[in-house]
Design a protein around this motif. Structure first.
Motif, PDB file in Angstrom:
ATOM      1  N   ASN A 112      12.017   6.226   9.298  1.00 59.96           N
ATOM      2  CA  ASN A 112      11.694   7.631   9.061  1.00 59.96           C
ATOM      3  C   ASN A 112      11.644   8.013   7.593  1.00 59.96           C
ATOM      4  O   ASN A 112      11.199   9.119   7.257  1.00 59.96           O
ATOM      5  CB  ASN A 112      12.686   8.525   9.804  1.00 59.96           C
ATOM      6  CG  ASN A 112      12.455   8.506  11.305  1.00 59.96           C
ATOM      7  OD1 ASN A 112      11.325   8.405  11.764  1.00 59.96           O
ATOM      8  ND2 ASN A 112      13.527   8.576  12.084  1.00 59.96           N
ATOM      9  N   ILE A 113      12.079   7.124   6.697  1.00 61.62           N
ATOM     10  CA  ILE A 113      11.906   7.380   5.258  1.00 61.62           C
ATOM     11  C   ILE A 113      10.813   6.499   4.680  1.00 61.62           C
ATOM     12  O   ILE A 113      10.656   6.410   3.467  1.00 61.62           O
ATOM     13  CB  ILE A 113      13.223   7.164   4.475  1.00 61.62           C
ATOM     14  CG1 ILE A 113      13.661   5.686   4.535  1.00 61.62           C
ATOM     15  CG2 ILE A 113      14.326   8.081   4.982  1.00 61.62           C
ATOM     16  CD1 ILE A 113      14.777   5.350   3.561  1.00 61.62           C
ATOM     17  N   ARG A 114      10.053   5.858   5.555  1.00 70.28           N
ATOM     18  CA  ARG A 114       8.970   4.969   5.129  1.00 70.28           C
ATOM     19  C   ARG A 114       7.711   5.802   4.875  1.00 70.28           C
ATOM     20  O   ARG A 114       7.242   6.503   5.766  1.00 70.28           O
ATOM     21  CB  ARG A 114       8.717   3.927   6.209  1.00 70.28           C
ATOM     22  CG  ARG A 114       7.705   2.837   5.872  1.00 70.28           C
ATOM     23  CD  ARG A 114       7.495   1.976   7.113  1.00 70.28           C
ATOM     24  NE  ARG A 114       6.615   0.850   6.840  1.00 70.28           N
ATOM     25  CZ  ARG A 114       7.018  -0.376   6.585  1.00 70.28           C
ATOM     26  NH1 ARG A 114       8.309  -0.639   6.565  1.00 70.28           N
ATOM     27  NH2 ARG A 114       6.163  -1.345   6.354  1.00 70.28           N
TER      28      ARG A 114
ATOM     29  N   GLN B 167       0.829  -1.204   0.000  1.00 67.82           N
ATOM     30  CA  GLN B 167       0.000   0.000   0.000  1.00 67.82           C
ATOM     31  C   GLN B 167       0.863   1.255   0.000  1.00 67.82           C
ATOM     32  O   GLN B 167       0.568   2.232  -0.698  1.00 67.82           O
ATOM     33  CB  GLN B 167      -0.915  -0.003   1.225  1.00 67.82           C
ATOM     34  CG  GLN B 167      -1.899   1.163   1.255  1.00 67.82           C
ATOM     35  CD  GLN B 167      -2.749   1.163   2.507  1.00 67.82           C
ATOM     36  OE1 GLN B 167      -2.224   1.042   3.611  1.00 67.82           O
ATOM     37  NE2 GLN B 167      -4.049   1.280   2.334  1.00 67.82           N
ATOM     38  N   GLN B 168       1.946   1.234   0.767  1.00 68.63           N
ATOM     39  CA  GLN B 168       2.838   2.387   0.809  1.00 68.63           C
ATOM     40  C   GLN B 168       3.555   2.577  -0.523  1.00 68.63           C
ATOM     41  O   GLN B 168       3.762   3.698  -0.976  1.00 68.63           O
ATOM     42  CB  GLN B 168       3.842   2.223   1.951  1.00 68.63           C
ATOM     43  CG  GLN B 168       3.195   2.334   3.322  1.00 68.63           C
ATOM     44  CD  GLN B 168       4.073   1.790   4.433  1.00 68.63           C
ATOM     45  OE1 GLN B 168       5.018   1.057   4.189  1.00 68.63           O
ATOM     46  NE2 GLN B 168       3.747   2.142   5.667  1.00 68.63           N
TER      47      GLN B 168
ATOM     48  N   PHE C  40       1.234   9.626   2.072  1.00 66.05           N
ATOM     49  CA  PHE C  40       2.391   8.910   1.522  1.00 66.05           C
ATOM     50  C   PHE C  40       3.658   9.762   1.488  1.00 66.05           C
ATOM     51  O   PHE C  40       4.601   9.429   0.785  1.00 66.05           O
ATOM     52  CB  PHE C  40       2.072   8.298   0.153  1.00 66.05           C
ATOM     53  CG  PHE C  40       1.030   7.218   0.245  1.00 66.05           C
ATOM     54  CD1 PHE C  40       1.350   5.965   0.727  1.00 66.05           C
ATOM     55  CD2 PHE C  40      -0.293   7.480  -0.112  1.00 66.05           C
ATOM     56  CE1 PHE C  40       0.379   4.980   0.851  1.00 66.05           C
ATOM     57  CE2 PHE C  40      -1.263   6.495   0.006  1.00 66.05           C
ATOM     58  CZ  PHE C  40      -0.916   5.239   0.482  1.00 66.05           C
ATOM     59  N   HIS C  41       3.683  10.836   2.268  1.00 66.64           N
ATOM     60  CA  HIS C  41       4.952  11.470   2.575  1.00 66.64           C
ATOM     61  C   HIS C  41       5.629  10.671   3.683  1.00 66.64           C
ATOM     62  O   HIS C  41       5.018   9.797   4.309  1.00 66.64           O
ATOM     63  CB  HIS C  41       4.737  12.927   3.010  1.00 66.64           C
ATOM     64  CG  HIS C  41       4.307  13.822   1.894  1.00 66.64           C
ATOM     65  ND1 HIS C  41       5.180  14.313   0.955  1.00 66.64           N
ATOM     66  CD2 HIS C  41       3.084  14.302   1.556  1.00 66.64           C
ATOM     67  CE1 HIS C  41       4.532  15.064   0.092  1.00 66.64           C
ATOM     68  NE2 HIS C  41       3.242  15.072   0.421  1.00 66.64           N
ATOM     69  N   THR C  42       6.878  10.976   3.948  1.00 65.60           N
ATOM     70  CA  THR C  42       7.620  10.249   4.976  1.00 65.60           C
ATOM     71  C   THR C  42       7.674  11.074   6.255  1.00 65.60           C
ATOM     72  O   THR C  42       7.555  12.311   6.221  1.00 65.60           O
ATOM     73  CB  THR C  42       9.050   9.943   4.510  1.00 65.60           C
ATOM     74  OG1 THR C  42       9.806  11.169   4.468  1.00 65.60           O
ATOM     75  CG2 THR C  42       9.055   9.298   3.128  1.00 65.60           C
ATOM     76  N   PRO C  43       7.877  10.425   7.416  1.00 60.52           N
ATOM     77  CA  PRO C  43       8.047  11.189   8.662  1.00 60.52           C
ATOM     78  C   PRO C  43       9.191  12.193   8.591  1.00 60.52           C
ATOM     79  O   PRO C  43       9.083  13.303   9.112  1.00 60.52           O
ATOM     80  CB  PRO C  43       8.311  10.089   9.700  1.00 60.52           C
ATOM     81  CG  PRO C  43       7.611   8.891   9.159  1.00 60.52           C
ATOM     82  CD  PRO C  43       7.787   8.974   7.676  1.00 60.52           C
ATOM     83  N   ALA C  44      10.299  11.812   7.940  1.00 60.85           N
ATOM     84  CA  ALA C  44      11.439  12.726   7.834  1.00 60.85           C
ATOM     85  C   ALA C  44      11.062  13.977   7.043  1.00 60.85           C
ATOM     86  O   ALA C  44      11.442  15.100   7.408  1.00 60.85           O
ATOM     87  CB  ALA C  44      12.615  12.016   7.172  1.00 60.85           C
ATOM     88  N   GLU C  45      10.296  13.800   5.969  1.00 55.36           N
ATOM     89  CA  GLU C  45       9.867  14.950   5.167  1.00 55.36           C
ATOM     90  C   GLU C  45       8.951  15.874   5.968  1.00 55.36           C
ATOM     91  O   GLU C  45       9.092  17.102   5.931  1.00 55.36           O
ATOM     92  CB  GLU C  45       9.152  14.467   3.906  1.00 55.36           C
ATOM     93  CG  GLU C  45      10.070  13.775   2.909  1.00 55.36           C
ATOM     94  CD  GLU C  45       9.306  13.095   1.779  1.00 55.36           C
ATOM     95  OE1 GLU C  45       9.943  12.711   0.787  1.00 55.36           O
ATOM     96  OE2 GLU C  45       8.070  12.919   1.911  1.00 55.36           O
TER      97      GLU C  45
END
Length: 407
Positions: free
Chosen positions: A380-382, A166-167, A389-394
């Motif tokens: 954190n890049i997941r 899904q990701q 569907f952005h990443t936590p780091a972003e």
């Protein structure tokens, strides 16, 4: 006579029969023997009444290449020839459906998907429509990931980074904007992962597991009564937590827990509720409250004060000295209700992801610091569905840039 001209002759003959002409007169008009006209009529399901009332009686439900009536039967070439003839005669779709013996919606769908425009007029040809219908039913159909090596490579790369199907599907539009060819559904990825033979994705992956969990259903919530013998909870329960924490609108509110292993080993897991950014910290072989508080204080020491406003934990004894943590950091700690993991859902999800890296029974004293740091980076890049569907780091970078601009 070629196939195309023969089909045109057949359609013309059927159209004349539908219009009320006799088989003899039709044979003269189209230039073929009467027996051939009658054979075409029988293949199309037509029946004639002999005697003084001779003529077309009805159109049956059978035809060459079609199933004999009933729900869901497929249109035969003869059925499509009748549709073409009816359209040529100007019959309504409902009248054509009655002649063919199917629902009007069947004829409507058939005409809509098989017609084409020529010089401003819609055309329908039975032979072409029948051939295209056969191609649509052909099995097995080629899979999208088998046809496009670039799309397949992009999917494999993200699966190797431990992204879920899904990701991966949600991340592709962000990585390849405007590229409709670089789109695939999560279901397509799942099917490719389940394929064991040629065309399967599993043999191209470098990770042991492509899917994180095999759970088929949810675990029921506990109905055990609340614990009441923990004095450090007074004034720090979830009901005492500021209301703004609930809506996740403002970053800076965290959830935490321990992921434990044998020999007193374990790691502290922290996740920010708004951005889902994660921090991991190893415990030095013991899990008593003093050690946990010291390590936790060290983990958040390098973060901006605006990014650590509250911490929500479960009611484990490792946080019995939480007041010392609050004095050192200025961050109050609040405790979720017992047997209520959904109140710390982000951290529970994070711990499940960590178990994908480190299964139960892992001795964290043996895990190198570099491996733990790499796990934190991958988490954190997941891409996350809840972050579009952005990443936590972003998302954390976006927040920190906004803080810098306003300061």
């Amino acid at each position: 006579m070629g196939l195309h001209s023969s089909l045109e002759t057949r359609v013309e003959a059927l159209g004349l029969l539908l219009a009320g002409a006799s088989a003899v007169s039709v044979a003269v008009v189209v230039g073929v023997p009467r027996g051939r006209v009658q054979r075409w009529a029988r293949l199309a399901g037509m029946r004639f009444e002999p005697g003084s009332r001779a003529g077309l009686l009805r159109v049956g439900l059978s035809g060459a290449g079609g199933a004999a009536g009933g729900h869901g039967r497929r249109l035969s070439l003869a059925d499509r020839a009748l549709i073409q003839a009816g359209l040529a005669q100007g019959f309504s779709l409902r009248r054509i459906a009655g002649l063919v013996g199917v629902a009007p919606s069947t004829v409507s769908r058939e005409v809509a998907r098989s017609r084409w425009s020529y010089r401003g007029r819609w055309q329908y040809e039975a032979g072409v429509a029948h051939q295209v219908a056969g191609q649509r039913r052909a099995r097995p159909k080629p899979r999208k990931l088998d046809q496009d090596p670039w799309l397949r490579a992009a999917v494999v790369e993200q699966l190797n980074a431990r992204f879920s199907p899904q990701q991966v599907a949600g991340r592709l539009p962000l990585l390849f904007p405007g590229r409709e060819d670089m789109r695939v559904t999560a279901e397509t990825i799942y099917q490719a992962l389940y394929v064991q033979g040629k065309g399967g994705l599993r043999h191209e992956l470098t990770v042991v597991k492509a899917l994180r969990t095999g759970r088929a259903g949810r675990i029921p919530q506990s109905k055990l009564p609340r614990r009441s013998n923990r004095p450090w909870l007074d004034g720090a329960r979830l009901s005492d937590r500021p209301a703004q924490v609930t809506d996740r609108a403002v970053p800076g509110h965290w959830e935490g827990d321990l992921v434990v292993g044998p020999a007193g080993s374990g790691i502290i897991t922290l996740v920010e509720r708004s951005t889902r950014f994660a921090l991991l910290g190893r415990l030095p072989g013991t899990r008593d409250s003093a050690t946990v508080i010291d390590r936790l204080t060290e983990m958040i020491g390098h973060l901006p004060s605006a990014l650590f406003s509250t911490l929500t934990w479960d009611q484990g004894t490792e946080m019995a000295e939480h007041a010392r943590f609050t004095i050192a950091t200025g961050c109050p700690v609040f405790f979720a209700d017992p047997h209520s993991p959904w109140q710390r859902g982000s951290n529970e999800n994070l711990n499940g992801l960590i178990r994908d890296f480190y299964p139960k029974g892992t001795n964290f004293n043996t895990i190198p610091d570099a491996d733990l740091a790499e796990t934190q980076r991958l988490l954190n890049i997941r891409p996350r569905q809840t972050l579009n569907f952005h990443t936590p780091a972003e998302k954390l970078d976006q927040y920190l840039q906004g803080v810098a601009l306003t300061s």
